[in-house]
Scaffold this motif. Structure first.
Motif, PDB file in Angstrom:
ATOM      1  N   LEU A 291      46.080  39.345 101.667  1.00 48.66           N
ATOM      2  CA  LEU A 291      47.282  38.916 102.388  1.00 48.66           C
ATOM      3  C   LEU A 291      47.378  39.616 103.741  1.00 48.66           C
ATOM      4  O   LEU A 291      47.106  40.816 103.849  1.00 48.66           O
ATOM      5  CB  LEU A 291      48.533  39.237 101.572  1.00 48.66           C
TER       6      LEU A 291
ATOM      7  N   LEU B 162      52.630  42.057 105.317  1.00 46.71           N
ATOM      8  CA  LEU B 162      53.871  41.452 104.833  1.00 46.71           C
ATOM      9  C   LEU B 162      55.069  41.990 105.614  1.00 46.71           C
ATOM     10  O   LEU B 162      55.009  43.079 106.198  1.00 46.71           O
ATOM     11  CB  LEU B 162      54.039  41.744 103.345  1.00 46.71           C
TER      12      LEU B 162
ATOM     13  N   SER C 168      56.092  45.919 106.454  1.00 47.41           N
ATOM     14  CA  SER C 168      54.963  46.833 106.570  1.00 47.41           C
ATOM     15  C   SER C 168      54.763  47.191 108.045  1.00 47.41           C
ATOM     16  O   SER C 168      55.310  46.535 108.934  1.00 47.41           O
ATOM     17  CB  SER C 168      53.706  46.196 105.992  1.00 47.41           C
TER      18      SER C 168
ATOM     19  N   ASN D 287      47.937  42.897  98.725  1.00 48.53           N
ATOM     20  CA  ASN D 287      48.622  43.123 100.006  1.00 48.53           C
ATOM     21  C   ASN D 287      47.788  44.012 100.911  1.00 48.53           C
ATOM     22  O   ASN D 287      48.238  45.068 101.377  1.00 48.53           O
ATOM     23  CB  ASN D 287      50.013  43.713  99.772  1.00 48.53           C
TER      24      ASN D 287
ATOM     25  N   ASP E 257      48.982  45.602 104.352  1.00 51.24           N
ATOM     26  CA  ASP E 257      50.143  46.500 104.383  1.00 51.24           C
ATOM     27  C   ASP E 257      49.793  47.960 104.656  1.00 51.24           C
ATOM     28  O   ASP E 257      50.667  48.825 104.591  1.00 51.24           O
ATOM     29  CB  ASP E 257      50.913  46.421 103.063  1.00 51.24           C
TER      30      ASP E 257
ATOM     31  N   THR F 126      58.303  43.970  99.330  1.00 52.38           N
ATOM     32  CA  THR F 126      56.875  43.726  99.145  1.00 52.38           C
ATOM     33  C   THR F 126      56.621  42.949  97.852  1.00 52.38           C
ATOM     34  O   THR F 126      55.841  41.993  97.824  1.00 52.38           O
ATOM     35  CB  THR F 126      56.105  45.049  99.111  1.00 52.38           C
TER      36      THR F 126
ATOM     37  N   CYS G 196      57.775  39.346  98.337  1.00 56.47           N
ATOM     38  CA  CYS G 196      56.824  38.578  99.155  1.00 56.47           C
ATOM     39  C   CYS G 196      55.558  38.255  98.386  1.00 56.47           C
ATOM     40  O   CYS G 196      55.017  37.143  98.479  1.00 56.47           O
ATOM     41  CB  CYS G 196      56.487  39.352 100.424  1.00 56.47           C
ATOM     42  N   MET G 197      55.055  39.219  97.619  1.00 57.63           N
ATOM     43  CA  MET G 197      53.831  38.972  96.852  1.00 57.63           C
ATOM     44  C   MET G 197      54.057  37.925  95.765  1.00 57.63           C
ATOM     45  O   MET G 197      53.160  37.136  95.444  1.00 57.63           O
ATOM     46  CB  MET G 197      53.309  40.269  96.255  1.00 57.63           C
TER      47      MET G 197
END
Length: 266
Positions: free
Chosen positions: A20, A23, A26, A59, A62, A74, A77-78
């Protein structure tokens, strides 16, 4: 004792990384979440089209990572990104890794979106890392999985990359502890860092110590060595070798992904 949860990955599995972008929240975050999801789904499609057997989302953008608990935003978002990837490529098993080491969040995300497994960088023992000392929390992870009733496998690293083991310097002993005391469902053996080759001797040592668990190579697999990797391991997690310019943060290059699958299957 092996887990009663079935492993959906085939023998000689190729697991493609969905890294990813940064995010929201981060240090390098700033892209709209819709753009992050679009990039993740595009990579997932490229990997599926190339013939990969499974996907693993993390992630990666990040950095620098939280050493333990990830921030709530986080995790949110994940979850969104993982759900979108699952909907984009529903036929491929999906794994979740919440960096640097939040297995509870990973289990929660995986359970919510119907993912098959989580990667836990430090499941047992103590490691010195660039985030400081990280201690495994196998007791919490397994109890939390039981609490949720999550049918999620735990793929745990042994001597995880970007770290130095403090509790069990011998990789065979660390593998035994991770599998039999930490009850990991599968083990991952990597090189010293992202994209760095994994020593086949380490894989063989883990295989001898733990013959009843799947073992996956976690770094350094490419078209030139994938057949050798799959001769000693049950599968490989591949990321950097598939990226444009071999830059881990770049998009998946369809030609590189197809070349790796062809090399593995030939």
């Amino acid at each position: 004792m092996a887990s009663p949860i079935p492993n959906p990955l085939p023998p000689r599995a190729l697991i493609g990384m969905v890294h990813l972008p940064a995010l929201p929240g981060s240090p390098d975050g700033g892209r709209p979440m819709a753009d992050v999801i679009a990039a993740a789904c595009a990579d997932a499609r490229r990997l599926a089209d190339a013939g990969f057997d499974a996907l693993l989302i993390e992630n990666y953008g990040d950095a620098p990572f939280r050493p333990g608990r990830a921030d709530p935003h986080t995790v949110a978002c994940m979850t969104l990104a993982a759900r979108a990837v699952r909907e984009t490529v529903p036929r491929l098993p999906l794994g979740v890794n919440v960096l640097r080491n939040d297995p509870l969040a990973a289990v929660a995300v995986a359970h919510t979106v119907g993912a098959a497994f989580v990667r836990v960088n430090v499941h047992c023992g103590v490691y010195a890392t660039d985030q400081g000392l990280i201690e495994g929390r196998a007791d919490e992870t397994l109890r939390y999985r039981r609490l949720l009733g999550a049918k999620v496998l735990i793929f745990a690293d042994v001597h995880v990359k970007h770290s130095r083991p403090l509790s069990s310097p011998d990789i065979a002993s660390a593998a035994e502890e991770t599998a039999y005391r930490g009850r990991a469902d599968a083990l991952i053996v990597s090189g010293p860092g992202t994209g760095k080759p994994t020593d086949p001797a380490d894989v063989r040592a883990v295989r001898t110590a733990v013959p009843d668990r799947p073992i996956y190579v976690g770094s350094g697999t490419g078209p030139d060595n994938v057949r050798e990797v799959l001769a000693v391991a049950d599968g490989a997690i591949v990321g950097t070798a598939l990226k444009a310019g071999h830059r881990t943060e770049a998009p998946v290059d369809p030609a590189l992904a197809a070349a790796l699958v062809l090399a593995a299957r030939s």
